[in-house]
Design a protein around this motif. Structure first.
Motif, PDB file in Angstrom:
ATOM      1  N   ALA A  46      34.384  -1.812 -12.445  1.00  0.00           N
ATOM      2  CA  ALA A  46      34.831  -1.369 -11.124  1.00  0.00           C
ATOM      3  C   ALA A  46      35.546  -0.023 -11.214  1.00  0.00           C
ATOM      4  N   ILE A  47      36.364   0.161 -12.246  1.00  0.00           N
ATOM      5  CA  ILE A  47      37.082   1.426 -12.411  1.00  0.00           C
ATOM      6  C   ILE A  47      36.114   2.557 -12.741  1.00  0.00           C
ATOM      7  N   LEU A  48      35.099   2.277 -13.539  1.00  0.00           N
ATOM      8  CA  LEU A  48      34.108   3.307 -13.854  1.00  0.00           C
ATOM      9  C   LEU A  48      33.349   3.735 -12.598  1.00  0.00           C
ATOM     10  N   VAL A  49      33.036   2.778 -11.719  1.00  0.00           N
ATOM     11  CA  VAL A  49      32.364   3.108 -10.458  1.00  0.00           C
ATOM     12  C   VAL A  49      33.265   3.997  -9.604  1.00  0.00           C
ATOM     13  N   LEU A  50      34.552   3.648  -9.522  1.00  0.00           N
ATOM     14  CA  LEU A  50      35.502   4.467  -8.764  1.00  0.00           C
ATOM     15  C   LEU A  50      35.602   5.875  -9.341  1.00  0.00           C
ATOM     16  N   THR A  51      35.645   5.958 -10.651  1.00  0.00           N
ATOM     17  CA  THR A  51      35.773   7.266 -11.297  1.00  0.00           C
ATOM     18  C   THR A  51      34.588   8.154 -10.954  1.00  0.00           C
ATOM     19  N   ARG A  52      33.390   7.593 -11.010  1.00  0.00           N
ATOM     20  CA  ARG A  52      32.195   8.376 -10.675  1.00  0.00           C
ATOM     21  C   ARG A  52      32.217   8.814  -9.210  1.00  0.00           C
ATOM     22  N   ALA A  53      32.729   7.944  -8.343  1.00  0.00           N
ATOM     23  CA  ALA A  53      32.724   8.241  -6.912  1.00  0.00           C
ATOM     24  C   ALA A  53      33.698   9.359  -6.551  1.00  0.00           C
ATOM     25  N   SER A  58      39.119  20.181 -11.343  1.00  0.00           N
ATOM     26  CA  SER A  58      39.768  21.199 -10.519  1.00  0.00           C
ATOM     27  C   SER A  58      40.371  20.613  -9.247  1.00  0.00           C
ATOM     28  N   ASP A  59      39.873  19.467  -8.815  1.00  0.00           N
ATOM     29  CA  ASP A  59      40.312  18.870  -7.554  1.00  0.00           C
ATOM     30  C   ASP A  59      41.393  17.822  -7.814  1.00  0.00           C
ATOM     31  N   HIS A  60      42.657  18.223  -7.734  1.00  0.00           N
ATOM     32  CA  HIS A  60      43.751  17.291  -7.999  1.00  0.00           C
ATOM     33  C   HIS A  60      43.889  16.248  -6.896  1.00  0.00           C
ATOM     34  N   ALA A  61      43.454  16.578  -5.689  1.00  0.00           N
ATOM     35  CA  ALA A  61      43.527  15.600  -4.598  1.00  0.00           C
ATOM     36  C   ALA A  61      42.652  14.396  -4.914  1.00  0.00           C
ATOM     37  N   SER A  62      41.468  14.646  -5.481  1.00  0.00           N
ATOM     38  CA  SER A  62      40.587  13.541  -5.866  1.00  0.00           C
ATOM     39  C   SER A  62      41.214  12.703  -6.967  1.00  0.00           C
ATOM     40  N   ALA A  63      41.872  13.362  -7.914  1.00  0.00           N
ATOM     41  CA  ALA A  63      42.513  12.632  -9.006  1.00  0.00           C
ATOM     42  C   ALA A  63      43.644  11.757  -8.482  1.00  0.00           C
ATOM     43  N   ARG A  64      44.415  12.263  -7.523  1.00  0.00           N
ATOM     44  CA  ARG A  64      45.510  11.469  -6.954  1.00  0.00           C
ATOM     45  C   ARG A  64      44.967  10.259  -6.203  1.00  0.00           C
ATOM     46  N   LYS A  65      43.900  10.474  -5.439  1.00  0.00           N
ATOM     47  CA  LYS A  65      43.316   9.357  -4.702  1.00  0.00           C
ATOM     48  C   LYS A  65      42.740   8.328  -5.671  1.00  0.00           C
ATOM     49  N   LEU A  66      42.088   8.808  -6.715  1.00  0.00           N
ATOM     50  CA  LEU A  66      41.563   7.904  -7.733  1.00  0.00           C
ATOM     51  C   LEU A  66      42.696   7.108  -8.369  1.00  0.00           C
ATOM     52  N   GLY A  67      43.793   7.790  -8.675  1.00  0.00           N
ATOM     53  CA  GLY A  67      44.932   7.106  -9.280  1.00  0.00           C
ATOM     54  C   GLY A  67      45.466   5.998  -8.403  1.00  0.00           C
TER      55      GLY A  67
END
Length: 211
Positions: free
Chosen positions: A184-191, A146-155
């Protein structure tokens, strides 16, 4: 433009793109001229300018087609994805495909440096049409978060991490490998995507789907 003429124009465009990509892989972006591209494809120089204003515009066109190709290979898996974890694994497979194509990513890195001095090219390079960007991540993860801001930052973070990894590979540091990047990417995704914390299956125990 008639149908036959349009088909001929498209054929010319693709033959010029194929010739350019072959030369870019062999000699690099900076050391390949428009004249060399047209000569290699067997066309007059004027044919180039019927399709592109510059060598940079041609390269962006090639990048867009390659991204579409890479993503097209993943579309069946994306359609079957049922969680953020599934999408993350598909993205990781996508990244590993690029890593395995060393001659391409080295040209991509060279072009990225070239874009520093050209605001228009730099702006286009940030578009999801050309590269794995925050916008593309938002689109891929949108059905599950639901949080697109988090997805953009993750991207943006994954893009930075991935392109940094490509630089390490190009310099042959031999410090990091693909598994380091994956973890490293999996850690970022969880965060940045808390939904993963409540997922039924842990990425540390689930079997990675084939690329």
């Amino acid at each position: 433009m008639g149908k036959r003429q349009q088909e001929k124009s498209q054929q010319t465009q693709h033959e010029l793109m194929d010739a350019a990509l072959e030369l870019f892989r062999a000699n690099g972006f900076q050391h390949t001229s428009i004249a060399e591209i047209t000569d290699h494809a067997g066309y007059a120089k004027g044919n180039f300018y019927r399709h592109w204003k510059s060598k940079s515009e041609l390269f962006l066109n090639i990048m867009a087609e390659r991204l579409q190709y890479y993503r097209g290979q993943r579309e069946p898996a994306l359609e079957k994805a049922q969680s953020v974890e599934d999408v993350t694994e598909i993205v990781l497979c996508f990244l590993e495909t690029i890593i395995d194509d060393a001659s391409w990513y080295k040209v991509f890195l060279e072009f990225t440096v070239h874009a520093f001095d050209n605001a228009e090219v730099r702006h286009k390079l940030n578009d999801s049409e050309y590269r794995l960007s925050s916008d593309l991540f938002t689109q891929l993860f949108a059905p599950f978060i639901s949080d697109h801001a988090s997805a953009r930052k993750l991207g943006a973070l994954v893009t930075a991490l991935f392109e940094g990894f490509l630089i390490h590979n190009a310099l042959e540091t031999q410090v990091l490998d693909k598994e380091d990047l994956r973890q490293a990417i999996l850690v970022l995704t969880r965060a940045y995507l808390p939904e993963l914390e409540t997922a039924a299956c842990s990425t540390s125990t689930r079997r990675t789907p084939p690329c």
